[in-house]
Scaffold this motif. Structure first.
Motif, PDB file in Angstrom:
ATOM      1  N   THR A 127      -1.882  -4.828   1.076  1.00 26.56           N
ATOM      2  CA  THR A 127      -2.936  -4.135   1.523  1.00 26.56           C
ATOM      3  C   THR A 127      -4.256  -5.125   2.171  1.00 26.56           C
ATOM      4  O   THR A 127      -4.469  -5.991   1.399  1.00 26.56           O
ATOM      5  CB  THR A 127      -3.470  -3.215   0.453  1.00 26.56           C
ATOM      6  OG1 THR A 127      -2.315  -2.333   0.350  1.00 26.56           O
ATOM      7  CG2 THR A 127      -4.670  -2.482   1.148  1.00 26.56           C
ATOM      8  N   VAL A 128      -4.767  -4.542   3.027  1.00 24.95           N
ATOM      9  CA  VAL A 128      -5.945  -5.568   3.801  1.00 24.95           C
ATOM     10  C   VAL A 128      -6.928  -4.419   4.332  1.00 24.95           C
ATOM     11  O   VAL A 128      -6.705  -3.520   4.833  1.00 24.95           O
ATOM     12  CB  VAL A 128      -5.389  -6.406   5.106  1.00 24.95           C
ATOM     13  CG1 VAL A 128      -6.610  -7.089   6.018  1.00 24.95           C
ATOM     14  CG2 VAL A 128      -4.277  -7.342   4.860  1.00 24.95           C
ATOM     15  N   SER A 129      -8.142  -5.012   4.267  1.00 28.80           N
ATOM     16  CA  SER A 129      -9.150  -4.107   4.620  1.00 28.80           C
ATOM     17  C   SER A 129      -9.862  -4.951   5.988  1.00 28.80           C
ATOM     18  O   SER A 129      -9.954  -6.175   6.058  1.00 28.80           O
ATOM     19  CB  SER A 129     -10.281  -4.181   3.631  1.00 28.80           C
ATOM     20  OG  SER A 129      -9.965  -3.369   2.661  1.00 28.80           O
ATOM     21  N   GLY A 130     -10.149  -4.226   6.981  1.00 22.92           N
ATOM     22  CA  GLY A 130     -10.484  -4.889   8.334  1.00 22.92           C
ATOM     23  C   GLY A 130     -11.237  -3.884   8.991  1.00 22.92           C
ATOM     24  O   GLY A 130     -11.825  -2.862   8.637  1.00 22.92           O
ATOM     25  N   THR A 131     -11.567  -4.245  10.221  1.00 21.93           N
ATOM     26  CA  THR A 131     -12.492  -3.312  11.068  1.00 21.93           C
ATOM     27  C   THR A 131     -11.841  -1.756  11.323  1.00 21.93           C
ATOM     28  O   THR A 131     -12.972  -0.962  11.332  1.00 21.93           O
ATOM     29  CB  THR A 131     -12.136  -3.838  12.641  1.00 21.93           C
ATOM     30  OG1 THR A 131     -12.644  -5.432  12.445  1.00 21.93           O
ATOM     31  CG2 THR A 131     -13.221  -3.288  13.525  1.00 21.93           C
ATOM     32  N   TYR A 132     -10.780  -1.533  10.882  1.00 27.54           N
ATOM     33  CA  TYR A 132     -10.229  -0.157  11.256  1.00 27.54           C
ATOM     34  C   TYR A 132      -9.763   0.555   9.967  1.00 27.54           C
ATOM     35  O   TYR A 132      -8.970   1.422   9.771  1.00 27.54           O
ATOM     36  CB  TYR A 132      -9.057   0.106  12.296  1.00 27.54           C
ATOM     37  CG  TYR A 132      -9.749  -0.651  14.008  1.00 27.54           C
ATOM     38  CD1 TYR A 132     -10.718   0.256  14.278  1.00 27.54           C
ATOM     39  CD2 TYR A 132      -9.025  -1.742  14.240  1.00 27.54           C
ATOM     40  CE1 TYR A 132     -11.110  -0.268  15.611  1.00 27.54           C
ATOM     41  CE2 TYR A 132      -9.647  -2.197  15.645  1.00 27.54           C
ATOM     42  CZ  TYR A 132     -10.710  -1.504  15.999  1.00 27.54           C
ATOM     43  OH  TYR A 132     -11.022  -1.848  17.274  1.00 27.54           O
ATOM     44  N   ASN A 153       8.824 -12.004  17.630  1.00 29.41           N
ATOM     45  CA  ASN A 153       9.825 -12.293  16.608  1.00 29.41           C
ATOM     46  C   ASN A 153       9.228 -13.221  15.680  1.00 29.41           C
ATOM     47  O   ASN A 153       8.503 -14.215  15.953  1.00 29.41           O
ATOM     48  CB  ASN A 153      10.942 -13.140  17.362  1.00 29.41           C
ATOM     49  CG  ASN A 153      11.921 -13.211  16.172  1.00 29.41           C
ATOM     50  OD1 ASN A 153      12.039 -12.571  15.376  1.00 29.41           O
ATOM     51  ND2 ASN A 153      12.841 -14.323  16.457  1.00 29.41           N
ATOM     52  N   GLY A 154       9.219 -12.729  14.310  1.00 26.10           N
ATOM     53  CA  GLY A 154       8.553 -13.559  13.237  1.00 26.10           C
ATOM     54  C   GLY A 154       6.883 -13.494  13.346  1.00 26.10           C
ATOM     55  O   GLY A 154       6.400 -14.355  12.602  1.00 26.10           O
ATOM     56  N   GLN A 155       6.358 -12.523  13.758  1.00 25.65           N
ATOM     57  CA  GLN A 155       4.930 -12.640  13.957  1.00 25.65           C
ATOM     58  C   GLN A 155       4.321 -11.181  13.515  1.00 25.65           C
ATOM     59  O   GLN A 155       4.586 -10.308  14.378  1.00 25.65           O
ATOM     60  CB  GLN A 155       4.296 -13.093  15.240  1.00 25.65           C
ATOM     61  CG  GLN A 155       4.980 -14.467  15.846  1.00 25.65           C
ATOM     62  CD  GLN A 155       4.244 -15.077  17.244  1.00 25.65           C
ATOM     63  OE1 GLN A 155       3.437 -14.360  17.630  1.00 25.65           O
ATOM     64  NE2 GLN A 155       4.834 -15.769  17.725  1.00 25.65           N
ATOM     65  N   PHE A 156       3.383 -11.046  12.684  1.00 22.98           N
ATOM     66  CA  PHE A 156       2.805 -10.044  12.309  1.00 22.98           C
ATOM     67  C   PHE A 156       1.382 -10.262  12.086  1.00 22.98           C
ATOM     68  O   PHE A 156       0.689 -10.750  11.765  1.00 22.98           O
ATOM     69  CB  PHE A 156       3.328  -9.515  10.832  1.00 22.98           C
ATOM     70  CG  PHE A 156       4.707  -9.442  10.665  1.00 22.98           C
ATOM     71  CD1 PHE A 156       5.270  -8.217  10.442  1.00 22.98           C
ATOM     72  CD2 PHE A 156       5.786 -10.482  10.578  1.00 22.98           C
ATOM     73  CE1 PHE A 156       6.350  -7.809  10.705  1.00 22.98           C
ATOM     74  CE2 PHE A 156       7.130 -10.153  10.592  1.00 22.98           C
ATOM     75  CZ  PHE A 156       7.703  -8.873  10.513  1.00 22.98           C
ATOM     76  N   VAL A 157       0.708  -8.727  12.355  1.00 27.57           N
ATOM     77  CA  VAL A 157      -0.729  -8.994  12.250  1.00 27.57           C
ATOM     78  C   VAL A 157      -1.104  -7.648  11.443  1.00 27.57           C
ATOM     79  O   VAL A 157      -0.069  -6.615  11.516  1.00 27.57           O
ATOM     80  CB  VAL A 157      -1.744  -8.816  13.615  1.00 27.57           C
ATOM     81  CG1 VAL A 157      -1.565 -10.102  14.202  1.00 27.57           C
ATOM     82  CG2 VAL A 157      -1.339  -7.698  14.442  1.00 27.57           C
ATOM     83  N   SER A 158      -2.078  -7.812  10.525  1.00 21.86           N
ATOM     84  CA  SER A 158      -2.327  -6.410   9.913  1.00 21.86           C
ATOM     85  C   SER A 158      -3.068  -5.238  10.725  1.00 21.86           C
ATOM     86  O   SER A 158      -3.730  -5.465  11.784  1.00 21.86           O
ATOM     87  CB  SER A 158      -3.501  -6.656   8.782  1.00 21.86           C
ATOM     88  OG  SER A 158      -4.023  -5.511   8.323  1.00 21.86           O
ATOM     89  N   ASP A 159      -2.456  -4.133  10.569  1.00 22.61           N
ATOM     90  CA  ASP A 159      -2.841  -2.993  11.453  1.00 22.61           C
ATOM     91  C   ASP A 159      -4.470  -2.646  11.204  1.00 22.61           C
ATOM     92  O   ASP A 159      -4.860  -1.905  12.119  1.00 22.61           O
ATOM     93  CB  ASP A 159      -2.112  -1.803  11.015  1.00 22.61           C
ATOM     94  CG  ASP A 159      -2.139  -0.535  12.290  1.00 22.61           C
ATOM     95  OD1 ASP A 159      -1.776  -0.768  13.481  1.00 22.61           O
ATOM     96  OD2 ASP A 159      -2.470   0.444  11.801  1.00 22.61           O
ATOM     97  N   ALA A 160      -4.996  -3.196  10.185  1.00 25.49           N
ATOM     98  CA  ALA A 160      -6.436  -2.981  10.077  1.00 25.49           C
ATOM     99  C   ALA A 160      -7.175  -3.616  10.890  1.00 25.49           C
ATOM    100  O   ALA A 160      -8.493  -3.398  11.418  1.00 25.49           O
ATOM    101  CB  ALA A 160      -6.787  -3.486   8.724  1.00 25.49           C
TER     102      ALA A 160
END
Length: 94
Positions: free
Chosen positions: A56-61, A72-79
């Motif tokens: 769980t991450v808190s971000g702009t959204y 491939n093998g690259q992820f960013v938080s949907d936040a």
């Protein structure tokens, strides 16, 4: 574009903007404990091939445990990705 010419391949090419004014770390997995693969500059746009639950991450959204697979093998938080939704906008990663 010819009517009916849309395919799944072209749908996968849709990109989503990263939060304005923010550089976002791209991780090797869905959490901040995974290694940083690269950093996206403010104003970048990314494709989302699939999404999965993770840290769980808190971000702009907002605050979310949803992570976007952008390569491939690259992820960013949907936040930090403006998808227009608090839920899935792509298939769940297998």
């Amino acid at each position: 574009m010819v009517a009916g010419a849309t395919s799944q391949a072209s749908a996968a090419l849709r990109t989503y903007p990263i939060a304005p004014g923010v550089s976002v770390n791209v991780r090797s997995g869905p959490g901040t404990h995974f290694s940083i693969v690269r950093t996206l500059v403010a104003g970048a746009s990314v494709p989302i091939y699939c999404q999965c639950p993770g840290e769980t991450v808190s971000g702009t959204y907002g605050t979310t445990n949803l992570w976007d697979n952008i390569a491939n093998g690259q992820f960013v938080s949907d936040a930090y990705v403006h998808t227009g939704s608090d839920g899935y906008v792509a298939p769940q990663c297998s």
